[in-house]
Each structure stands twice: as structure tokens, then as C-alpha cells.
Design an enzyme around this catalytic site. Sequence first.
Site, PDB file in Angstrom:
ATOM      1  N   ASP A   4      47.697  34.022   7.063  1.00 17.14           N
ATOM      2  CA  ASP A   4      47.154  33.964   8.418  1.00 17.14           C
ATOM      3  C   ASP A   4      45.754  33.342   8.413  1.00 17.14           C
ATOM      4  OD1 ASP A   4      47.186  34.332  11.147  1.00 17.14           O
ATOM      5  OD2 ASP A   4      46.562  36.429  11.058  1.00 17.14           O
ATOM      6  N   HIS A  21      46.824  23.946   9.918  1.00 16.95           N
ATOM      7  CA  HIS A  21      48.154  24.163   9.330  1.00 16.95           C
ATOM      8  C   HIS A  21      48.387  23.197   8.157  1.00 16.95           C
ATOM      9  CE1 HIS A  21      49.223  27.157  12.219  1.00 16.95           C
ATOM     10  NE2 HIS A  21      49.186  26.344  13.252  1.00 16.95           N
ATOM     11  N   LEU A 116      59.981  31.553 -11.228  1.00 13.34           N
ATOM     12  CA  LEU A 116      59.552  32.237  -9.997  1.00 13.34           C
ATOM     13  C   LEU A 116      60.584  32.009  -8.897  1.00 13.34           C
ATOM     14  CD1 LEU A 116      56.947  33.427  -8.313  1.00 13.34           C
ATOM     15  CD2 LEU A 116      56.697  31.067  -7.617  1.00 13.34           C
TER      16      LEU A 116
HETATM   17  C1  IPE Z   1      51.693  36.397  11.119  1.00  9.13           C
HETATM   18  O1  IPE Z   1      50.631  35.711  11.692  1.00  9.13           O
HETATM   19  C2  IPE Z   1      52.842  35.471  10.900  1.00  9.13           C
HETATM   20  C3  IPE Z   1      52.636  34.452   9.876  1.00  9.13           C
HETATM   21  C4  IPE Z   1      51.606  34.344   9.090  1.00  9.13           C
HETATM   22  C5  IPE Z   1      53.715  33.512   9.751  1.00  9.13           C
HETATM   23  P1  IPE Z   1      50.393  35.745  13.268  1.00  9.13           P
HETATM   24  O2  IPE Z   1      49.150  34.984  13.527  1.00  9.13           O
HETATM   25  O3  IPE Z   1      51.602  35.290  13.988  1.00  9.13           O
HETATM   26  O4  IPE Z   1      50.182  37.301  13.512  1.00  9.13           O
HETATM   27  P2  IPE Z   1      49.620  38.077  14.781  1.00  9.13           P
HETATM   28  O5  IPE Z   1      50.352  37.537  15.975  1.00  9.13           O
HETATM   29  O6  IPE Z   1      48.156  37.787  14.868  1.00  9.13           O
HETATM   30  O7  IPE Z   1      49.902  39.514  14.518  1.00  9.13           O
HETATM   31  C1  IPE Z   2      49.038  31.408  10.407  1.00  8.47           C
HETATM   32  O1  IPE Z   2      47.881  30.923  10.990  1.00  8.47           O
HETATM   33  C2  IPE Z   2      50.144  30.406  10.447  1.00  8.47           C
HETATM   34  C3  IPE Z   2      51.263  30.769  11.336  1.00  8.47           C
HETATM   35  C4  IPE Z   2      51.378  31.874  11.985  1.00  8.47           C
HETATM   36  C5  IPE Z   2      52.310  29.794  11.452  1.00  8.47           C
HETATM   37  P1  IPE Z   2      47.592  31.103  12.533  1.00  8.47           P
HETATM   38  O2  IPE Z   2      48.059  29.860  13.237  1.00  8.47           O
HETATM   39  O3  IPE Z   2      48.141  32.363  13.060  1.00  8.47           O
HETATM   40  O4  IPE Z   2      46.004  31.147  12.515  1.00  8.47           O
HETATM   41  P2  IPE Z   2      45.066  32.026  13.437  1.00  8.47           P
HETATM   42  O5  IPE Z   2      45.486  33.450  13.311  1.00  8.47           O
HETATM   43  O6  IPE Z   2      45.244  31.503  14.826  1.00  8.47           O
HETATM   44  O7  IPE Z   2      43.697  31.780  12.886  1.00  8.47           O
HETATM   45 MG    MG Z   3      47.360  34.258  13.223  1.00  4.20          MG
END
Ligand code: IPE
Ligand code: IPE
Ligand code: MG
Length: 246
Positions: A4, A21, A116
Amino acid sequence: MIMDGNGRWAKDRNFGRTRGHREGAKRVDEIVTACCRKGIKYLTLYAFSTENWNRPGFEVNMLMRLLVQHLKTMDKKLLKNNVALVAQGSLERLPKFVQLELNRVIRQTSTESPTLYLNLSLSYGGRQEIVDCARKIASEVAAGKYSIDQIDEELVRSRLYHPEIPDPDLLIRTGGEYRVSNFLLWEIAYTELYVTKTLWPDFGPAELDEALSTFSTRQRRFGKTSEQVAETEPAFETSGAAHGFL
Ligand code: IPE
Ligand code: IPE
Ligand code: MG
């Protein structure tokens, strides 16, 4: 690993989320290689949740395209490191072009004894996994294969997406949020949790080392007392080594 923080990493630099990303995808390769070197046998990455389908269409499409681009170059690196790719989630919801590429890499990296197993959680929800499991068992009961009395933890476990992959020892969440966001709900019942403020695009091998060294100081009691654990597992301080982490 709950990867995240890509969006916040980009925002901090006045970049669009796409850039975050892209940078995050690069870390995946580095972390996979680092895990191979450390002798870690299973790595499950949360790449896209069932809830992430609710993001703006532009971002969802971009993530799908990025995933395919990554898969196209990933196979060579996986083969070089003897990594077998598997996936889990409501994969039928993924666009066809993603499913095709994903299945190709899964097929090409499939091997008897990989260094792995890399388990990519895509369109994954822990609750959906339990729902799917309940449906499988219910249909087997309806078909007379099992009686209701035969439903136990072992049977439930065996009908999850990847029963051959053991429950994780450690769950790492980057980005600082203290929640599991619908990841591996059944499997993490006794997993050690590690949350770091580091955003995923900044999470490299040194941060992984830090997480593993914290893990190695944990005493896993599984409901027992410290004394009981010390008796049966005198080397608990080096349990990381016992798990092949250090
Ligand atoms: C969790 O991240 C899902 C992934 C890393 C794929 P999110 O950014 O979607 O989580 P929430 O919504 O903040 O809980
Ligand atoms: C995690 O990063 C990637 C996915 C959930 C696909 P985020 O896109 O949720 O990044 P933040 O939480 O907005 O920083
Ligand atoms: Mg996120």
C-alpha cells in the site's frame, strides 16, 4: 504483503497516481529476488482487491494495463530465479487480456520444486474466498460426498484457493494503515503483523530485512504461556532462522 502507499508516494512528489503504481511495480521484482536469496518459500502479494474495483475507471484500466506490461517482462526474471507464479482471487472478473497473460506466465513458470511460490492476489477478497469455499463444501455435502459432521477446520482449509500454501508466518503492510483490508482472513488467524509507515515504492530489500529482524524477535505462543513455549521451543529467539528467514 499488503503493498500500500503508491498513490501517496506519487502525491508527495506531485506526480499522478500512475507514476506511483509504476514505481511500485519495480519494487515487486526487487522484493521477489530478495525473498529468493533469503530462502523464503512462499510470498503472497496483495496487488488488487475486490474493493479496488470501486476505484475510478481510469485507475482500474491503468492498473490492468500495467499488470499486463509487468507480466510480459516478468516471466524471464521468474524463470531465472526458479519462481513459480500462482494467482488467487475472483480471476474471472479480470479483463480477458489480463487473464490470458496471467495464465501464460503461470503455465510457463510452473515447476515441481520452485525456489519460491509467488502468489499474486488479484481481484482478491478474503470474504469472497470464504464464500467460494462455503459454496464448494455445500455442493459436496449436497452431492453426498461429506456429511455436515465431517466439516471441520481441515476440510475448510482444503477448499480455500491455495491449500498447498501454508498460512503466512508474517504479514507486512506498507503505508502505515493498521487494517487488513480483506486480505487472507482465514489464513492470518495466527500470523505476526508488521506495519511500516514506509510507502510501497520506498520498500526495498533493506526494509524487508528490518521487517524480518523484527519478526525474529517475536515469540509465537499460539495460545500457550511463554513458559510452555520456552520449554518446547528453547530456540524461539531464532525462530526466524527456523523458518528459513534469516
Ligand atoms: C489494500 O490497499 C489493497 C492492496 C494493496 C491491493 P487499499 O489502498 O485498497 O486499502 P484501503 O482501502 O486503504 O483499506
Ligand atoms: C496500493 O497503493 C496499490 C493498490 C491498491 C492497487 P494505493 O493506490 O492504495 O496507494 P495509496 O493508499 O492511495 O497511497
Ligand atoms: Mg491504499
